[in-house]
Structures are given as structure tokens and as C-alpha cells.
Scaffold this motif. Structure first.
Motif, PDB file in Angstrom:
ATOM      1  N   TRP A 110       0.719  -1.132  -0.030  1.00  0.00           N
ATOM      2  CA  TRP A 110       0.136  -0.105   0.034  1.00  0.00           C
ATOM      3  C   TRP A 110       0.843   1.203   0.099  1.00  0.00           C
ATOM      4  CZ3 TRP A 110      -5.332   0.743  -0.546  1.00  0.00           C
ATOM      5  CH2 TRP A 110      -6.248  -0.488  -0.731  1.00  0.00           C
ATOM      6  N   ASN A 111       2.025   1.227   0.616  1.00  0.00           N
ATOM      7  CA  ASN A 111       3.015   2.540   0.433  1.00  0.00           C
ATOM      8  C   ASN A 111       3.395   2.663  -0.785  1.00  0.00           C
ATOM      9  OD1 ASN A 111       2.282   3.311   3.044  1.00  0.00           O
ATOM     10  ND2 ASN A 111       3.953   2.104   4.041  1.00  0.00           N
ATOM     11  N   VAL A 112       3.689   1.582  -1.695  1.00  0.00           N
ATOM     12  CA  VAL A 112       4.069   1.570  -2.987  1.00  0.00           C
ATOM     13  C   VAL A 112       3.068   2.343  -3.759  1.00  0.00           C
ATOM     14  CG1 VAL A 112       4.630   0.248  -5.033  1.00  0.00           C
ATOM     15  CG2 VAL A 112       5.881  -0.304  -2.748  1.00  0.00           C
ATOM     16  N   LEU A 113       1.765   1.628  -3.548  1.00  0.00           N
ATOM     17  CA  LEU A 113       0.629   2.397  -4.124  1.00  0.00           C
ATOM     18  C   LEU A 113       0.445   3.919  -4.020  1.00  0.00           C
ATOM     19  CD1 LEU A 113      -2.447   0.043  -3.652  1.00  0.00           C
ATOM     20  CD2 LEU A 113      -1.451   0.626  -6.050  1.00  0.00           C
ATOM     21  N   ARG A 114       0.576   4.214  -2.750  1.00  0.00           N
ATOM     22  CA  ARG A 114       0.592   5.746  -2.303  1.00  0.00           C
ATOM     23  C   ARG A 114       1.618   6.464  -3.001  1.00  0.00           C
ATOM     24  NH1 ARG A 114      -0.797   3.749   2.996  1.00  0.00           N
ATOM     25  NH2 ARG A 114      -2.686   4.519   3.935  1.00  0.00           N
ATOM     26  N   ARG A 115       2.938   6.009  -2.858  1.00  0.00           N
ATOM     27  CA  ARG A 115       3.912   6.857  -3.428  1.00  0.00           C
ATOM     28  C   ARG A 115       3.615   6.924  -5.024  1.00  0.00           C
ATOM     29  NH1 ARG A 115       7.239   3.864   0.158  1.00  0.00           N
ATOM     30  NH2 ARG A 115       7.958   2.577  -1.806  1.00  0.00           N
ATOM     31  N   ALA A 116       2.968   5.949  -5.742  1.00  0.00           N
ATOM     32  CA  ALA A 116       2.725   6.237  -6.971  1.00  0.00           C
ATOM     33  C   ALA A 116       1.959   7.444  -7.408  1.00  0.00           C
ATOM     34  CB  ALA A 116       2.332   4.946  -7.827  1.00  0.00           C
ATOM     35  N   ASN A 117       1.245   7.923  -6.629  1.00  0.00           N
ATOM     36  CA  ASN A 117       0.174   9.134  -7.122  1.00  0.00           C
ATOM     37  C   ASN A 117       0.394  10.002  -6.088  1.00  0.00           C
ATOM     38  OD1 ASN A 117      -1.715  10.962  -7.564  1.00  0.00           O
ATOM     39  ND2 ASN A 117      -2.932   8.971  -8.750  1.00  0.00           N
ATOM     40  N   ALA A 118       1.068  11.189  -6.246  1.00  0.00           N
ATOM     41  CA  ALA A 118       1.176  12.412  -5.307  1.00  0.00           C
ATOM     42  C   ALA A 118       0.023  13.176  -5.046  1.00  0.00           C
ATOM     43  CB  ALA A 118       2.236  13.050  -5.691  1.00  0.00           C
ATOM     44  N   GLN A 119      -0.898  13.208  -6.260  1.00  0.00           N
ATOM     45  CA  GLN A 119      -2.144  13.807  -5.995  1.00  0.00           C
ATOM     46  C   GLN A 119      -3.230  13.285  -5.025  1.00  0.00           C
ATOM     47  OE1 GLN A 119      -2.371  14.278 -10.258  1.00  0.00           O
ATOM     48  NE2 GLN A 119      -2.430  16.534 -10.166  1.00  0.00           N
ATOM     49  N   ARG A 120      -3.111  11.829  -5.402  1.00  0.00           N
ATOM     50  CA  ARG A 120      -4.130  11.094  -4.658  1.00  0.00           C
ATOM     51  C   ARG A 120      -3.673   9.757  -4.179  1.00  0.00           C
ATOM     52  NH1 ARG A 120      -9.703   9.672  -3.999  1.00  0.00           N
ATOM     53  NH2 ARG A 120     -10.787  11.155  -4.915  1.00  0.00           N
ATOM     54  N   PRO A 121      -2.794   9.849  -3.064  1.00  0.00           N
ATOM     55  CA  PRO A 121      -2.251   8.778  -2.675  1.00  0.00           C
ATOM     56  C   PRO A 121      -3.018   7.587  -2.333  1.00  0.00           C
ATOM     57  CG  PRO A 121      -1.383  10.734  -1.527  1.00  0.00           C
ATOM     58  CD  PRO A 121      -2.517  11.013  -2.219  1.00  0.00           C
ATOM     59  N   LEU A 122      -4.330   7.538  -1.877  1.00  0.00           N
ATOM     60  CA  LEU A 122      -5.008   6.436  -1.981  1.00  0.00           C
ATOM     61  C   LEU A 122      -6.081   6.403  -2.935  1.00  0.00           C
ATOM     62  CD1 LEU A 122      -6.065   6.303   1.997  1.00  0.00           C
ATOM     63  CD2 LEU A 122      -5.017   4.567   0.820  1.00  0.00           C
ATOM     64  N   PRO A 123      -6.109   5.193  -3.814  1.00  0.00           N
ATOM     65  CA  PRO A 123      -7.223   5.163  -4.811  1.00  0.00           C
ATOM     66  C   PRO A 123      -8.517   5.184  -4.188  1.00  0.00           C
ATOM     67  CG  PRO A 123      -6.396   2.845  -4.219  1.00  0.00           C
ATOM     68  CD  PRO A 123      -5.629   4.024  -3.383  1.00  0.00           C
TER      69      PRO A 123
END
Ligand SMILES: [Zn+2]
Ligand SMILES: [Zn+2]
Length: 346
Positions: free
Chosen positions: A154-167
Motif C-alpha cells: 500500500w505504501n508503494v501504491l501511495r507513492r505512485a500518485n502524489a495527487q491522490r495517494p489512496l485510490p
């Protein structure tokens, strides 16, 4: 003490040993609960590229019985939880913030949790052992390692989108223990979760654990217009499910390849979608000490209720039988208790 050794595929042997003494910086721990894990099953079936045959089991919690020289943070009697590795802190990967990819992460692993006692090496004691509060059972505490992997994903997912860390929403492909832990994490994070599963009992479990939607994997194969999700987490471990993960990701979404495939696997992916629809493809492996601390806090706070994920609580002596059952696909995760007289949820 009893120590289970995996000596060859599908061969578990018991050794009787004098209980070991902790060296400098080490802890001797009496195991109170150990869990089976998909990695253990893989190793049991055919060996593992990174793990040698020998002392078996890595997810556990227990009580400190002796401490080595220089240990200041723990004393005999402390109930503890831990993970089986720790990064060195000095190699290139560590210095660059990718401690999960430490070049020495597998140099000193705490293997041998299917035993009465285990020695935790110095590097792990320094960074990845924690006191277990009374309110958390040993069995739940032993989920620290798998949950650390989930937190890392989940931290990898978060870091991949600075504008919206959580999908806004997530689809989880695969309803084994790892898929279910992702579901529990999604619930904790407030992210709407869809689980894609094959077996009726697992669909039922996903429903009980709070999945907003459950899709039968077979129906999806024949669907004319499959649904799309802001993030897809692949936990089924097949070439087809890697491809499916990308197919279910919506434009500008994130695809997280969480399960590993056999080494040498190649997966054809739709390059047009990745390029023109700006899909971010991500891998996740292992965990950093920060991930482990986050997982510890979640378990202690009761934010990730893991109890329903335990298929059965069994005496340690039945370990060979448990792995035969897992090999026949009976159950997912067993808790092994060295002291059978102890109450079920120790
Ligand atoms: Zn594990
Ligand atoms: Zn390192």
C-alpha cells in the motif's frame, strides 16, 4: 527442545536439541504461536530459490527467556513479536531508502519458528523485534510479517500518485490469506474494495470481512465489458492474472503486481493501454522497518482484525499433518501452538 527441519521437498523431520544460548545482541525466545505461510508451502513443495532447507517456519510470536550480552531493550519475560529479517542499513539499497531490497536482507534470517525455542539474531533484535501488549494474542501478533508485506504494498501504491495517494477503489485478484489481508487493509484505509475470487467459501469470507463487491473470477473471463478500477492488486500469482490485473485497471490507474511468478516468467502486457492510458505498473517486495512498525501499530490498535484468517489452531506436534493438508489445498493458514494445554487464542 523440538525443532522442525524441512530436509527435502515434503519431508519434515523433528530434531531434539538442547535449548540454545543467545549470543551477543541476540534473544532466546520461547515460541508461543507460529503461523503457516504461502512461502512455507512453496518451500515445502519444491524448495525456494532464496531459502535453504533446514529450520522451518518464520511467522511467530513468543516470550523472551534469555538475552545475550549488549541487549538493553528486552529482558526475560517480555512477550515479543518480530519479523524474520532486518536490513543492514549500509548497502546501496539501504542508503537509498530501499531497505526492503537490502543486499544482505537474507544473510541472517530468523528461520525455525516451528520449534519450542528460537534465537533472534542481532540485526533483527536491533530493528525488527517489538514488545507485544497483553491485549494482542500471540497468534494475532504472529501476523506481523505478512501484514508488513501488505503495508509495504500500500505504501508503494501511495507513492505512485502524489495527487491522490489512496485510490478511490481497489480490486483484489485472489482471495487467499494475502488477498484477504489486502481487503482488511483497504477497509482500514477507507478504500472501497472488490474481491475477485473462485471458491464459494472464500467469497463468503470476503463478504464477512467487508468487501463491498465480490466477483466470481469465471464470470469475469466471459464478461463483454469488464469493470475497471482505480487500483488493482494482483495476489493470485499467475501470468493470466497479471494480465487480468492490467485489463481491470482504468485509465490513469495503478496496477500492483503483488505476487511473484516463477523466475524466468515473461508476461505479455498491453503496451497501448500502459502508454496511452497512463497506467502505472508497480511491483512490491518484502518490507522496510517503517512498514513493520506501521503493521505493528495496526495490529495493536485492532485496525486489522486477522482472527477470521486462521483456518485452525493446532498443536505443534501435528505440523507434518498440517502441511499435508495445505498441500491438498485444505485450509489457508494454520496456527501452531507448542504448548497444547494453552488456551486456543493464546
Ligand atoms: Zn510469511
Ligand atoms: Zn542493506
Amino acid at each position: 527442545m523440538r525443532q522442525a527441519l524441512l530436509t527435502a521437498p515434503k519431508t519434515i523431520e523433528w530434531h531434539e536439541l538442547p535449548s540454545p544460548q543467545p549470543g551477543a545482541g541476540e534473544l532466546l525466545v520461547r515460541v508461543r504461536a507460529a503461523l503457516t505461510c504461502g512461502t512455507d508451502l512453496k518451500t515445502y513443495r519444491r524448495g525456494h530459490p532464496k531459502l535453504r532447507f533446514g529450520p522451518f517456519g518464520h511467522e511467530a510470536a513468543g516470550d523472551v527467556v534469555a538475552v545475550g550480552r549488549d541487549v538493553k531493550d528486552f529482558k526475560p519475560g517480555d512477550a515479543v513479536m518480530w519479523v524474520q529479517t532486518a536490513p543492514c542499513g549500509q548497502c546501496d539499497a539501504c542508503v537509498n531508502g530501499a531497505e526492503n531490497l537490502c543486499e544482505h536482507i537474507f544473510d541472517e534470517i530468523a528461520l525455525g519458528a516451528y520449534a519450542d525455542y528460537i534465537v533472534l539474531p542481532r540485526a533483527i533484535v536491533r530493528r525488527n523485534v517489538f514488545k507485544k501488549p497483553v491485549g494482542l494474542s500471540y497468534i494475532e501478533a504472529a501476523f506481523l510479517e505478512p501484514l508488513s508485506c501488505i503495508v509495504h504494498g500500500w505504501n508503494v501504491l501511495r507513492r505512485a500518485n502524489a495527487q491522490r495517494p489512496l485510490p478511490q477503489n481497489v480490486a483484489i485478484i485472489g482471495a487467499g490469506t494475502i488477498g484477504m489481508l489486502h481487503l482488511l487493509y483497504a477497509k482500514h484505509a477507507g478504500v472501497r474494495a472488490t474481491v475477485i475470487a473462485r471458491s464459494a467459501p472464500r467469497m463468503e469470507l470476503a463478504r464477512t470481512l467487508g468487501a463491498e463487491e465480490i466477483i466470481d473470477a469465471r464470470e469475469l473471463e466471459s464478461a463483454a465489458a469488464p469493470p475497471r478500477f482505480a487500483a488493482v492488486i494482483e495476489c493470485a500469482g499467475m501470468v493470466e492474472t497479471w494480465q487480468q490485473a492490467l485489463a481491470l485497471t482504468r485509465p490513469a490507474g495503478r496496477t500492483l503486481f503483488f505476487s511473484g511468478l516463477p523466475s524466468g516468467s515473461e508476461v505479455p502486457l498491453d503496451a497501448t493501454r500502459i502508454h496511452y492510458e497512463e497506467i502505472t505498473c508497480l511491483g512490491a517486495f518484502h518490507f522496510t522497518p517503517a512498514d513493520v512498525r506501521e503493521a505493528r501499530d495496526l495490529l495493536i490498535a485492532g485496525r486489522v482484525p486477522v482472527r477470521p484468517l486462521v483456518s485452525a489452531v493446532v498443536a505443534l506436534a501435528n505440523l507434518p499433518d498440517v502441511f499435508e493438508r495445505l498441500d491438498r489445498r485444505q485450509g489457508y493458514k494454520y496456527a501452531l501452538i507448542p504448548e497444547p494445554a494453552a488456551p486456543e487464542w493464546v
